[in-house]
Design an enzyme around this catalytic site. Structure first.
Site, PDB file in Angstrom:
ATOM      1  N   ASP A 142      81.968 -57.338  41.995  1.00 49.88           N
ATOM      2  CA  ASP A 142      83.240 -56.641  42.070  1.00 49.88           C
ATOM      3  C   ASP A 142      83.526 -56.221  43.507  1.00 49.88           C
ATOM      4  OD1 ASP A 142      81.401 -54.663  42.416  1.00 49.88           O
ATOM      5  OD2 ASP A 142      81.944 -53.519  40.629  1.00 49.88           O
ATOM      6  N   TYR A 189      78.320 -59.191  33.064  1.00 52.70           N
ATOM      7  CA  TYR A 189      78.713 -58.064  33.918  1.00 52.70           C
ATOM      8  C   TYR A 189      79.676 -57.140  33.180  1.00 52.70           C
ATOM      9  CZ  TYR A 189      79.766 -55.629  38.248  1.00 52.70           C
ATOM     10  OH  TYR A 189      79.888 -54.676  39.231  1.00 52.70           O
ATOM     11  N   GLU A 246      71.575 -54.980  44.246  1.00 58.07           N
ATOM     12  CA  GLU A 246      71.844 -53.538  44.265  1.00 58.07           C
ATOM     13  C   GLU A 246      70.766 -52.730  43.554  1.00 58.07           C
ATOM     14  OE1 GLU A 246      75.740 -52.068  43.267  1.00 58.07           O
ATOM     15  OE2 GLU A 246      76.654 -53.972  43.848  1.00 58.07           O
ATOM     16  N   GLU A 255      83.411 -53.294  44.876  1.00 57.69           N
ATOM     17  CA  GLU A 255      82.391 -52.385  45.398  1.00 57.69           C
ATOM     18  C   GLU A 255      81.174 -53.172  45.887  1.00 57.69           C
ATOM     19  OE1 GLU A 255      81.500 -48.164  45.885  1.00 57.69           O
ATOM     20  OE2 GLU A 255      83.235 -49.064  44.913  1.00 57.69           O
ATOM     21  N   HIS A 295      85.782 -62.413  35.895  1.00 59.66           N
ATOM     22  CA  HIS A 295      86.767 -63.229  35.191  1.00 59.66           C
ATOM     23  C   HIS A 295      86.316 -63.593  33.793  1.00 59.66           C
ATOM     24  CE1 HIS A 295      89.038 -63.399  38.866  1.00 59.66           C
ATOM     25  NE2 HIS A 295      87.974 -63.816  39.515  1.00 59.66           N
ATOM     26  N   ASP A 348      76.670 -56.876  43.335  1.00 58.02           N
ATOM     27  CA  ASP A 348      77.568 -57.125  42.202  1.00 58.02           C
ATOM     28  C   ASP A 348      78.841 -57.827  42.660  1.00 58.02           C
ATOM     29  OD1 ASP A 348      75.715 -55.968  40.583  1.00 58.02           O
ATOM     30  OD2 ASP A 348      76.742 -54.039  40.413  1.00 58.02           O
ATOM     31  N   ARG A 368      81.765 -54.677  34.282  1.00 57.12           N
ATOM     32  CA  ARG A 368      82.993 -54.166  34.899  1.00 57.12           C
ATOM     33  C   ARG A 368      83.989 -55.314  35.004  1.00 57.12           C
ATOM     34  NH1 ARG A 368      78.944 -51.473  37.954  1.00 57.12           N
ATOM     35  NH2 ARG A 368      78.964 -49.226  37.530  1.00 57.12           N
TER      36      ARG A 368
END
Length: 913
Positions: free
Chosen positions: A99, A323, A11, A101, A370, A97, A325
């Site tokens: 997640d 990460y 990204e 998104e 996680h 990423d 988020r």
């Protein structure tokens, strides 16, 4: 096709270099720079589609809510470059990423690039060699359930915003917006202000005494708890209406002072009635999740939520943390081992427990990572290790994350808490026989444990009755006599619930299940940018427009701002991500309704008539109503002696917070004498120079005195009385000169001489010796500037230069290039080339505040975001977001007289009588 070549797409451009280094030869790493496509704006649909089912949303609500996607503005070059590179690759690896998104971005990339080679999905939660190599060796397929959940969320937000926002435009004001999560968040802030408006303060008194085992020994503080066996009221005993809730005695100032005087008497005896000692133990806080990181960074570093996420993004992309988020507070075994070994090495082997600490979270959200936010790698880099490579906010946030992670694996802090009850008996006087009971406590830490590394911050507690500081108590025994060193009566007032800060709002959103931690920063930024909320220090203060918006939504879209309803939507999206539900079917129920839910379409179609005046009004006191108008809030005051007369308008001071507009304050504003215009002086022609405070700010102007107006009228009437053969149109009176005050000036301080200077602007500085054109110094909408023909230059010293800049100084300014070296040297920050335009990125200070530019695209840095936190990655993202929005829509151009054909009309002759 070249063999053994793999294209990896991430990204962010920041990740490209480090990931390419870890993957080695045979891999080409490129960045998508976030999303590459989005839902089409309905106005951009082909003409034949605008009147169809796609025309309202860019989503076909009649055919399974099929969305119409388009490549975002500014991403065409990115897509072209990716396609070009893909032609020579034998495998496509989507490493966006991990997640929800990121999964959607990966899917959009696959859909747009249409690869003819195998496609794999690679995910990692930290950018280290070990993590990247492990991710490379354990790729997977795209998770279409996550994609479905993300697409459902995007369509849901489009339906919500495009159905509800137009209602706000019509009934409250243009440019407003409603959102699935931003509206409940705004309601939270408004509800808290409503509580503060309704709050009634209660007064109470108590006593604080200083006792000592002996007359010369060190004293300790104790607070009055009971009087003759009855508990003395404290702040917690009063409700928000100022009423006593339970059985307690309320001390008045008179009774408190009388008791204090009696306790100071030598005849009063003081002794220890009870001593208790309990073991004290305190556990460390769990490692950071997205939410707790935002809260703690706000408390300890004074970061905004957006600033925290921006800095964390930079740390993650540069390989310093995992990460950022995540809903999970758990640590991997690798991280546990790293934290324990580091704690033992730095603070001693006895500071870690025998067994590792395991943390679990409540969230089952499939979109999140996680593992908690922690330093990356098998061995954590200490703050000392990164001090040379990190600076400013990056270092401060890394230091916070490192401390919290290491402390989470350390032993409990231990000690003992001693509490003592003290009995004072009054002898003699009016209060003879009165028994006052005091209490004191103190904690002694005997083993610091995790406190060697870190202590969690706390939010401010309301009406807290805790002592200012817990002191160490001396050894005391039951029955021991004490000396009274001092007694002080203290008055208190209960306080309203505190306004939300960014930290406490994030906490409330998380507890209610509104939104997701990864979106909290954007939610808060949105309600600030929309003008619903203003930051005053750390407090989030709602603006009056937010009250109107929330009122309309509560009255007509009740479900959409209910916290439980919004939280259920999040759970439904989680079910879709988990594969327990299907997005298109869920959207059908949300929009068209089910047996248990009317549906958004049904709500909008049956709104009925909404009274805009009622929505934008609130009664404050008898005859005084708050109105929220197009130009801001004001009070509408009805004259009680003449209720039939037109109501009078009273402006509300701009700095008056909503909870401060009490009935008493409203009456004060209404009864205050109206501020009359101040006459500064008079000109030779009789005109007065007056300073006024207008709708758009203070200004000075010329005014003809009333007697002069009367004389002029009399002269005109007299001249009109004379018989005239011809009537000619009288020339219009010249407009009075008007000039705005500078920002540094005020209505109260401006004088006659200054007003004359303002009215004479623009000032002719001189003529250009080459062209002969006059050079003017003027005060414009965006500040002081010079003008020569069509060429302009801002004055470096602004308003201070406008009256005295010389011709030589003006020519020197015009000699400098308008764009280029002069502008380049004024850049606040400079970065490498933008991956889309290929031009260097700079941060500048503009008319509306600091902004990011690559020379082609300008993106304003959002309010509340610290300039220091804007790094290359954040700058690239701001530019990408701006390109995705497209160019600003230009107002429709009115046809000029020369371009509009004239219509000739022939007057018919009058009919003959």
């Amino acid at each position: 096709m070249a063999g053994n070549k793999k294209l990896v797409i991430v990204e962010s451009p920041t990740k490209v270099k480090s990931i390419a280094q870890y993957l080695g030869d045979g891999y080409t790493v490129m960045a998508s720079v976030g999303h590459i496509r989005d839902l089409i704006e309905p106005k951009d649909l082909p003409a034949d589609q605008k009147k169809g089912p796609l025309g309202k949303f860019g989503v076909d609500v009649e055919n399974d809510f099929k969305p119409w996607y388009v490549v975002s503005d500014g991403k065409t070059k990115v897509v072209s470059d990716l396609k070009r590179e893909l032609k020579d690759a034998d495998e496509l690896i989507l490493a966006t990423d991990e997640d929800r998104e990121g999964e959607a971005i990966a899917w959009h990339l696959r859909e747009v690039l249409k690869p003819k080679v195998p496609v794999k999905r690679m995910v990692f939660h930290e950018i280290t060699r070990e993590a990247i190599e492990a991710a490379r060796d354990h790729t997977r397929d795209l998770n279409m359930e996550l994609v479905d959940a993300q697409e459902t969320r995007r369509v849901l937000d489009r339906l919500y915003g495009y159905e509800v926002s137009p209602v706000l435009w019509r009934k409250v004001g243009p440019g407003l917006s409603a959102g699935r999560v931003q509206s409940p968040a705004t309601r939270l802030v408004v509800d808290r202000e409503r509580e503060r408006l309704a709050f009634v303060s209660a007064g109470y008194w108590d006593l604080v005494a200083q006792f000592a085992p002996e007359a010369d020994a060190q004293s300790f503080d104790a607070r009055l708890q009971r009087l003759d066996g009855t508990r003395v009221a404290q702040g917690r005993d009063f409700d928000d209406a100022g009423q006593l809730k339970g059985q307690a005695s309320v001390l008045t100032e008179q009774s408190a002072e009388a008791l204090a005087a009696a306790l100071r008497s030598e005849s009063t005896t003081v002794s220890v009635s009870k001593v208790e000692s309990k073991p004290y133990s305190r556990r460390p806080a769990a490692p950071f999740t997205t939410s707790t990181l935002q809260q703690e960074a706000a408390r300890k570093l004074r970061f905004s939520a957006r600033q925290t996420m921006s800095v964390a993004q930079s740390l993650y992309e540069n390989g310093y943390i995992t990460y950022m988020r995540t809903d999970s507070p758990s640590l991997s075994q690798q991280a546990i081992n790293a934290a324990r070994s580091q704690a033992a090495a730095l603070y001693g082997a006895d500071t870690i427990p025998d067994k590792p600490r395991l943390y679990t979270g409540k969230s089952k959200n499939a979109q999140e990572a996680h593992e908690a936010i922690r330093p990356s790698g098998e061995v954590f880099r200490t703050p000392d290790d990164v001090r040379k490579s990190l600076s400013g906010n990056d270092f401060r946030l890394y230091d916070l994350i490192w401390k919290r992670t290491v402390a989470s694996q350390m032993a409990d802090a231990k000690g003992s808490t001693a509490s003592v009850a003290i009995e004072a008996r009054v002898s003699g006087g009016v209060l003879d026989g009165t028994v006052a009971e005091f209490s004191a406590s103190g904690t002694v830490i005997t083993f610091r444990g995790f406190l060697h590394a870190y202590e969690e911050g706390r939010d401010e507690e309301r009406n807290s009755d805790a002592a200012e500081a817990e002191a160490k108590l001396p050894p005391l025994t039951v029955g021991q006599s004490l000396a009274t060193a001092a007694v002080e009566a203290k008055g208190h007032e209960t306080t309203p619930p505190p306004r939300y800060t960014e930290a406490s709002l994030v906490k409330a959103l998380e507890e209610l299940g509104v939104g997701r931690p990864s979106t909290y920063a954007q939610i808060i930024s949105t309600i600030i940018d929309r003008g619903y909320v203003t930051l005053r220090g750390q407090a989030l203060v709602p603006n009056w427009i937010a009250f109107s918006v929330v009122k309309l939504l509560e009255d007509h879209f009740g479900d959409l701002v209910e916290y439980d309803f919004t939280a259920d939507l999040e759970n439904d999206l989680d079910n879709i991500a988990n594969g327990d539900d299907e997005g298109r079917e869920w959207l059908k129920g949300f929009y068209f309704g089910t047996d248990a839910h009317r549906g958004l379409r049904g709500v909008v179609d049956n709104l009925g008539e909404i009274d805009a005046r009622e929505v934008n009004s609130a009664p404050i006191d008898e005859g005084i109503t708050l109105r929220i108008g197009r130009y801001g809030p004001y009070l509408e005051v009805i004259d009680p002696e003449n209720p039939e007369a037109a109501p009078r308008r009273v402006n509300i001071p701009a700095d008056l917070a909503p909870d401060e507009l009490t009935p008493a304050k409203a009456r004060e504003l209404a009864e205050a004498p109206e501020q009359s215009d101040r006459v500064l002086g008079q000109l030779d022609d009789g005109k007065q120079i007056v300073v006024k405070d207008g709708r758009f700010g203070p200004y000075v102007t010329e005014v003809v005195p009333e007697e002069a107006e009367d004389t002029t009228v009399a002269e005109v009437e007299a001249s009109d009385a004379k018989p005239k053969r011809k009537t000619t149109k009288k020339p219009a009176a010249p407009k009075p000169r008007t000039a705005s005050l500078f920002k540094s000036m005020s209505v109260d301080s401006v004088d006659f001489e200054t007003a004359l200077k303002l009215l004479e602007l623009p000032r002719t500085v001189g003529n250009d010796p080459e062209s002969g054109e006059p050079i003017l110094a003027a005060n414009g909408r965006y500040g002081a500037y010079l003008k020569k023909g069509t060429d302009t230059r801002s004055l470096p010293d602004g308003e201070d230069q406008i009256f005295d800049i010389t011709l030589e100084q003006a020519l020197e300014l015009f000699a400098q290039p308008k764009y280029g070296a002069r502008r380049a040297s004024s850049a606040l920050k400079e970065f490498d080339a933008d991956p889309v335009s290929g031009k260097p990125i700079r941060v500048r200070d503009g008319r509306f505040g600091p902004y990011v530019t690559d020379g082609e695209t300008n993106a304003t840095i959002p309010r509340g975001e610290d300039l220091e936190s804007v790094d290359f990655a954040r700058a690239v993202q701001l530019l990408a977001d701006k390109r995705a929005k497209g160019p600003a829509k230009k107002p429709a151009r009115r046809a000029s007289a020369s371009s509009t054909p004239k219509t000739t009309t022939t007057r018919k002759p009058a009919a003959k009588k």
